[in-house]
Design a protein around this motif. Structure first.
Motif, short mmCIF file in Angstrom:
data_model
loop_
_atom_site.label_atom_id
_atom_site.label_comp_id
_atom_site.label_asym_id
_atom_site.label_seq_id
_atom_site.Cartn_x
_atom_site.Cartn_y
_atom_site.Cartn_z
N ILE A 131 13.30 2.44 3.22
CA ILE A 131 12.81 3.39 4.23
C ILE A 131 11.94 2.71 5.27
CG2 ILE A 131 11.35 5.44 4.58
CD1 ILE A 131 12.32 6.34 1.73
N TYR A 132 11.04 1.86 4.84
CA TYR A 132 10.02 1.29 5.73
C TYR A 132 10.23 -0.19 6.06
CZ TYR A 132 7.31 5.44 4.32
OH TYR A 132 6.88 6.72 4.08
N GLY A 133 11.12 -0.86 5.37
CA GLY A 133 11.25 -2.31 5.48
C GLY A 133 11.67 -2.84 6.84
N ASN A 134 12.30 -2.01 7.66
CA ASN A 134 12.70 -2.45 8.99
C ASN A 134 11.63 -2.21 10.05
OD1 ASN A 134 15.27 -3.51 8.40
ND2 ASN A 134 16.10 -1.44 8.27
N MET A 135 10.54 -1.59 9.66
CA MET A 135 9.45 -1.32 10.61
C MET A 135 8.58 -2.56 10.75
SD MET A 135 8.43 2.49 9.28
CE MET A 135 7.44 2.94 10.69
N TYR A 152 0.83 -1.21 0.00
CA TYR A 152 0.00 0.00 0.00
C TYR A 152 0.86 1.26 0.00
CZ TYR A 152 -2.77 3.85 1.73
OH TYR A 152 -3.34 5.09 1.88
N ILE A 153 1.87 1.31 0.86
CA ILE A 153 2.72 2.50 0.96
C ILE A 153 3.46 2.75 -0.35
CG2 ILE A 153 4.76 3.43 2.12
CD1 ILE A 153 3.66 2.01 4.72
N ALA A 154 3.97 1.69 -0.97
CA ALA A 154 4.66 1.86 -2.26
C ALA A 154 3.70 2.37 -3.33
CB ALA A 154 5.29 0.53 -2.69
N HIS A 155 2.48 1.86 -3.32
CA HIS A 155 1.46 2.33 -4.26
C HIS A 155 1.18 3.82 -4.03
CE1 HIS A 155 -2.14 2.34 -6.73
NE2 HIS A 155 -2.92 2.60 -5.69
N GLY A 156 1.08 4.19 -2.77
CA GLY A 156 0.83 5.59 -2.44
C GLY A 156 1.94 6.51 -2.91
N TRP A 157 3.17 6.12 -2.65
CA TRP A 157 4.30 6.97 -3.08
C TRP A 157 4.39 7.02 -4.60
CZ3 TRP A 157 6.06 10.71 -0.48
CH2 TRP A 157 6.18 10.65 0.91
#
Length: 154
Positions: A100-104, A32-37
């Motif tokens: 950016i987000y993969g470690n979350m 979802y986040i990748a789609h948003g960006w």
């Protein structure tokens, strides 16, 4: 624009390359986040399927169906996806989002997508199931995030 399962499998591959795994919640949120960006920065969708506003956040149903059997544990294998591959820009976006987000963890990613004024928060209605989150709403949100990160006015 790619099938969302291809994007999800690319996230799983990137994690595997680092000797890590992702949970279903991480996979769902990263897609979802990748789609948003992609919408916000490049003005085009990353995925072909719609994003739906479910009780626990934005979900791409095909990705959910592909990872749900893993429960809360790691996704141990790629999901079935139709033939296809990401183009250069799609792959670059997925890689950047992963960096950016993969470690979350899944909870942290979920919190990001559930904040007030997010597309999910503006679309979800308790008791409603499968309401589509409009891509224009997602694009506007990520454009705003980009402006905020870059310190430019709206």
């Amino acid at each position: 624009m790619a099938d969302a399962r291809i994007v999800a499998n690319r996230f799983l591959e990137l994690a595997r390359e680092q000797g890590r795994s992702l949970t279903p919640m991480q996979v769902l949120k990263l897609v979802y986040i990748a789609h948003g960006w992609m919408l916000g920065l490049n003005g085009r969708p990353l995925i072909a399927q719609p994003v739906e506003a479910w009780q626990y956040g934005p979900v791409v149903r095909d990705v959910y169906n592909g990872v749900r059997s893993f429960g809360r544990g790691p996704v141990l294998a790629p999901m079935w996806a139709p033939q296809g591959q990401l183009d250069y820009y799609e792959n670059d976006m997925v890689r950047q989002v992963f960096n950016i987000y993969g470690n979350m963890d899944g909870i942290a990613l979920s919190n990001i997508t559930h904040m007030p004024q997010t597309p999910w928060a503006q679309t979800y209605r308790p008791g409603a199931f499968g309401t589509v989150i409009n891509n224009d709403l997602i694009a506007a949100h990520y454009q705003r995030l980009s402006r905020e990160r870059n310190g430019t006015a709206a």
